[in-house]
Design an enzyme around this catalytic site. Sequence first.
Site, PDB file in Angstrom:
ATOM      1  CG  PHE A  49       0.885  -6.559  -8.198  1.00  0.00           C
ATOM      2  CD1 PHE A  49       1.398  -6.781  -6.935  1.00  0.00           C
ATOM      3  CD2 PHE A  49       1.662  -5.836  -9.103  1.00  0.00           C
ATOM      4  CE1 PHE A  49       2.657  -6.289  -6.575  1.00  0.00           C
ATOM      5  CE2 PHE A  49       2.913  -5.336  -8.760  1.00  0.00           C
ATOM      6  CZ  PHE A  49       3.409  -5.562  -7.489  1.00  0.00           C
ATOM      7  CD  GLU A  50      -3.639  -0.918 -11.440  1.00  0.00           C
ATOM      8  OE1 GLU A  50      -3.467  -1.228 -12.643  1.00  0.00           O
ATOM      9  OE2 GLU A  50      -4.599  -0.221 -11.058  1.00  0.00           O
ATOM     10  CB  ILE A  51       3.346  -0.397  -8.227  1.00  0.00           C
ATOM     11  CG1 ILE A  51       3.220  -1.507  -7.174  1.00  0.00           C
ATOM     12  CG2 ILE A  51       4.028   0.825  -7.620  1.00  0.00           C
ATOM     13  CD1 ILE A  51       4.548  -1.994  -6.629  1.00  0.00           C
ATOM     14  CE1 TYR A  55      -3.178   1.663  -8.187  1.00  0.00           C
ATOM     15  CE2 TYR A  55      -2.431   3.759  -9.089  1.00  0.00           C
ATOM     16  CZ  TYR A  55      -2.994   2.501  -9.267  1.00  0.00           C
ATOM     17  OH  TYR A  55      -3.354   2.077 -10.533  1.00  0.00           O
ATOM     18  CE1 TYR A 110      -1.287   0.047 -14.446  1.00  0.00           C
ATOM     19  CE2 TYR A 110       0.053  -1.656 -15.469  1.00  0.00           C
ATOM     20  CZ  TYR A 110      -1.110  -1.270 -14.827  1.00  0.00           C
ATOM     21  OH  TYR A 110      -2.089  -2.194 -14.551  1.00  0.00           O
TER      22      TYR A 110
END
Length: 461
Positions: free
Chosen positions: A348-350, A263, A291
Site C-alpha cells: 500500500f502506497e500512495i 498512483y 509519499y
Amino acid sequence: MKPSIFYSSRQPYLKYLAIILTTITIYVLTHSSYSADPNINDVTTKPISETVPQPPPQSPSSPEQQQQQPANQDQIVKVPEELKNKPQDLVVDNNKDQKPAVSGVPKSSSSSPQQQEKQDTKKESENSSSSKDPVKPEKVKATFVTLARNSELYDLIKSIRNVEDRFNRKFNYDWVFLNDDDFTQEFKDLTTALVSGKTKYGKIPKEHWSYPDWIDLKRAEETRKNMKLQKIIYGDSESYRHMCRFESGFFWRHPLLDDYDWYWRVEPSIDIHCDLNYDLFKYMEDNNKVYGFTISIHEFRATIPTLWDTTKKFIKENPQYLAENNFMDFISDDKGETYNLCHFWSNFEIANLNFWRGEAYRKYFDYLDQTGGFFYERWGDAPIHSIAAALFLPKDKIHYFDDVGYKHSVYTQCPLNPQFRYEHKCHCNPDNDFTFRGYSCGKKYFEKMGLQKPKEWEKYQ
C-alpha cells in the site's frame, strides 16, 4: 288482554307473572332519568382525539416550545422521540444520520448530521471548501496501479470490490493493470465491470522483467539455492526478484502512467476496513505530500546484507541529493552508520510519480541495479522506496494514513479510536492492529516525526 283478567284469574302462576311485570314496569318508569344523563352522551360521542392524550411535541427546538408542553405530561404515555434521540441500544435502520450506539463509544458532540459530517475529518472539509458535496471534489491526475497475473484474478477482484466500495465509487479514478504476460479477456471483462473509472491494461516490456546483461546467471542461481536452504521467504523465487526490480525501477516508466501524477498501489487479497469519505489523492496534493503509507515494518536482514553499504556509497558520491530535514533518523539509529531495517510496506502506497521520475531517484535506482543486488541477494522494492523517501525528501513530505484501516497478509492497520471506527463503519478488530507492536516501526515513526500517539496506543502495543 286487560290487566284485570290477570288479577282475577284463577290460575296462581298467572297471578304471580302479572305481579312481576308490574314491578319491572314501575322500576323502569322511576329510573328513566338515567337515559338523560349528559355524561353518557359525552362518552359515546367524544372523538378519540379528545379521550386519548396526544404525545408531546418531538424534540422542541426552543425553551418556549418546551414550556408549551402539557402540565400533566408526567401522566401521559411517552412515545419515542425522533430517531436522533432514540435509546442508544435501539437500531432503527441503516441510515447514516440515524446511528445506533455501540458499547464503549462516546456520544458524538455534533448537533446535526451536517455538523457531524464536517467534523468527520479535517481532510474532508479541506477538500470541499468550495463545494457543497464533500465527496465530489475536483479530481487530480491519479490512478490505481496493480501488478497481477491472470491466475490472481479472483483474489484481485475482491480487492477491487473492496476499494471501490470504501473509496472509489465516490471518486471514479482510473485503474491501470500491468502484467508480464497478456491479460485474458475474462480478466479484462471482470475488472472493467467492477471499476468505476477507466481501466487500462499493459504488458511489461521484456527488458523490464528479465535479467540484465551484466548479471551472472550462475551466481544468481547459487544465491537462490542458498536462500532456499536458509528458508528465507521468496529466497528461491526468480519471479519475485523480477517483481521487486520492476516495482523499484520500471513501473513508473510504463507509458500507461504517463498521463498521471499520482498512483495508489493495490495488490490481490487486500482489505480496506473503513469508509474513506475524502479524496486521498487530493489530500496528498493539497498538503504538499509526496509519499503516503499505512504500515511500517522491519525488513529481513538476510535479504539485503549489502543494500545499506551500497546506499552509503551512492550518497558519498552524490551528496547533493540528500534532502535537508530528511528522515534519516527513522531508518538509522546511529546517524546513518547502519540501517535499522525500518521501511514502509509498499503493497500500500500512495505517492507522486514525479518523485520516482526525478533525477535523484533515477540515479539511485540505476546505481543499485548495476550492483546486481536484486539477484545476488533479494532486495525488495519496499526498503528501496523507503530509503529513497527518507533520504531524498524532507520528512514533512511523508504522510501516515492512520484512517484507512488496511490489511495485507497477516498484518493489519486498524484505527484505535472506537468513535472513529463507528463513524467510518470500520470492520477491523483493534486487537489486531500492528502499528505499535514490537516488529512494527510505528512507535519510531511517531517519535521521530514528532507526532502524538493515539491515546489508546498503550492498550494495543
